[in-house]
Design a protein around this motif. Structure first.
Motif, PDB file in Angstrom:
ATOM      1  N   ARG A  37      39.088  -1.144  -8.487  1.00  0.00           N
ATOM      2  CA  ARG A  37      38.137  -2.184  -8.119  1.00  0.00           C
ATOM      3  C   ARG A  37      36.833  -1.888  -8.833  1.00  0.00           C
ATOM      4  O   ARG A  37      36.401  -0.733  -8.900  1.00  0.00           O
ATOM      5  CB  ARG A  37      37.939  -2.166  -6.619  1.00  0.00           C
ATOM      6  CG  ARG A  37      36.932  -3.178  -6.131  1.00  0.00           C
ATOM      7  CD  ARG A  37      36.903  -3.149  -4.653  1.00  0.00           C
ATOM      8  NE  ARG A  37      35.804  -2.303  -4.235  1.00  0.00           N
ATOM      9  CZ  ARG A  37      35.276  -2.329  -3.034  1.00  0.00           C
ATOM     10  NH1 ARG A  37      35.788  -3.099  -2.120  1.00  0.00           N
ATOM     11  NH2 ARG A  37      34.272  -1.567  -2.725  1.00  0.00           N
ATOM     12  N   GLU A  39      32.725  -2.997  -9.079  1.00  0.00           N
ATOM     13  CA  GLU A  39      31.595  -3.749  -8.551  1.00  0.00           C
ATOM     14  C   GLU A  39      30.312  -3.131  -9.060  1.00  0.00           C
ATOM     15  O   GLU A  39      30.301  -2.011  -9.581  1.00  0.00           O
ATOM     16  CB  GLU A  39      31.620  -3.849  -7.029  1.00  0.00           C
ATOM     17  CG  GLU A  39      31.530  -2.572  -6.274  1.00  0.00           C
ATOM     18  CD  GLU A  39      31.656  -2.781  -4.761  1.00  0.00           C
ATOM     19  OE1 GLU A  39      31.642  -3.927  -4.283  1.00  0.00           O
ATOM     20  OE2 GLU A  39      31.761  -1.780  -4.063  1.00  0.00           O
ATOM     21  N   ASP A  78      37.896  -8.275  -2.372  1.00  0.00           N
ATOM     22  CA  ASP A  78      37.558  -7.929  -3.752  1.00  0.00           C
ATOM     23  C   ASP A  78      37.164  -9.133  -4.593  1.00  0.00           C
ATOM     24  O   ASP A  78      37.465  -9.197  -5.787  1.00  0.00           O
ATOM     25  CB  ASP A  78      38.708  -7.167  -4.418  1.00  0.00           C
ATOM     26  CG  ASP A  78      38.927  -5.804  -3.801  1.00  0.00           C
ATOM     27  OD1 ASP A  78      37.997  -5.294  -3.159  1.00  0.00           O
ATOM     28  OD2 ASP A  78      40.029  -5.257  -3.951  1.00  0.00           O
ATOM     29  N   VAL A  79      36.477 -10.098  -3.995  1.00  0.00           N
ATOM     30  CA  VAL A  79      35.959 -11.263  -4.716  1.00  0.00           C
ATOM     31  C   VAL A  79      34.450 -11.093  -4.834  1.00  0.00           C
ATOM     32  O   VAL A  79      33.772 -10.790  -3.850  1.00  0.00           O
ATOM     33  CB  VAL A  79      36.315 -12.575  -3.982  1.00  0.00           C
ATOM     34  CG1 VAL A  79      35.627 -13.761  -4.627  1.00  0.00           C
ATOM     35  CG2 VAL A  79      37.820 -12.771  -3.963  1.00  0.00           C
ATOM     36  N   ARG A  80      33.934 -11.292  -6.032  1.00  0.00           N
ATOM     37  CA  ARG A  80      32.503 -11.068  -6.291  1.00  0.00           C
ATOM     38  C   ARG A  80      31.633 -12.048  -5.503  1.00  0.00           C
ATOM     39  O   ARG A  80      31.833 -13.249  -5.519  1.00  0.00           O
ATOM     40  CB  ARG A  80      32.224 -11.227  -7.780  1.00  0.00           C
ATOM     41  CG  ARG A  80      30.753 -11.153  -8.108  1.00  0.00           C
ATOM     42  CD  ARG A  80      30.504 -11.399  -9.568  1.00  0.00           C
ATOM     43  NE  ARG A  80      29.126 -11.771  -9.806  1.00  0.00           N
ATOM     44  CZ  ARG A  80      28.712 -12.304 -10.942  1.00  0.00           C
ATOM     45  NH1 ARG A  80      29.551 -12.510 -11.932  1.00  0.00           N
ATOM     46  NH2 ARG A  80      27.446 -12.629 -11.087  1.00  0.00           N
ATOM     47  N   CYS A  91      31.934  -6.676  -4.413  1.00  0.00           N
ATOM     48  CA  CYS A  91      33.286  -7.186  -4.191  1.00  0.00           C
ATOM     49  C   CYS A  91      33.757  -6.586  -2.868  1.00  0.00           C
ATOM     50  O   CYS A  91      34.508  -5.612  -2.852  1.00  0.00           O
ATOM     51  CB  CYS A  91      34.203  -6.781  -5.334  1.00  0.00           C
ATOM     52  SG  CYS A  91      33.652  -7.375  -6.939  1.00  0.00           S
TER      53      CYS A  91
END
Length: 197
Positions: A37, A39, A78-80, A91
């Protein structure tokens, strides 16, 4: 705030979003290993592998939200989402958005629509979840923030942000039901099957 201060803040937010867009575009072209992941926290890039323990907890929280709100719930992993502060393209492990939430003109979800965040601690990024991300979530006035820490075997529940931070968290050991009734999620989260590291 004055009109001038509002315009300056909007210009800063637009510049921040553009810089984050550039960073994420570069990162998408990099050979990031599968299962990692990525970020950006305070302008620093963090890449962390997702362990099975981490994913098992995320899955159980997501399932509890689906059981409570249905399969069409606006819950993401895990979506910005860009949060207040310098170059904060987070995320979150779980983000629950208002039913009315829509993406902005750039295709991003707005932090103003986030109602609940859950983060599961990873050794390499624990400092972010307990520190700068907690502050950014409070500044964004996210009503409910839960940290699940498989190393401590405990959940930390932050609610009712005031003056850019949350008060002391409620701590609940894994194995004890996490009573979130009366909050934006209005559910009891079972933690008896949360794995530990």
């Amino acid at each position: 705030m004055t009109v001038l201060e509002d315009r300056i803040a909007m210009a800063d937010a637009d510049a921040n979003t553009k810089r984050l867009d550039e960073w994420f575009e570069r990162l998408e072209r990099m050979p990031v290993p599968e299962g990692y992941r990525v970020e950006i926290v305070g302008g620093n890039v963090f890449m962390t592998p997702q362990r099975d323990t981490h994913w098992a907890i995320i899955r159980r929280i997501a399932r509890a939200l689906e059981d409570r709100f249905g399969m069409d719930v606006k819950a993401f992993s895990d979506v910005r989402i860009d949060f207040p502060g310098h170059e904060n393209g987070f995320c979150p492990d779980i983000a629950l958005l208002k039913d009315s939430a829509k993406t902005d003109d750039t295709g991003h979800w707005r932090y103003q629509d986030v109602e609940f965040i859950a983060e599961v601690i990873s050794k390499g990024t624990a400092r972010n979840d307990y520190g700068p991300k907690r502050i950014a979530y409070a500044e964004a006035e996210v009503p409910l923030y839960v940290i699940a820490d498989p190393y401590q075997g405990r959940c930390h529940v932050y609610s009712d942000p005031k003056d850019g931070d949350y008060g002391d968290p409620v701590r609940v050991d894994f194995g004890t039901d996490l009573d979130l009734t009366g909050t934006v999620v209005d559910l009891v989260l079972r933690t008896d099957r949360f794995p530990r590291d």
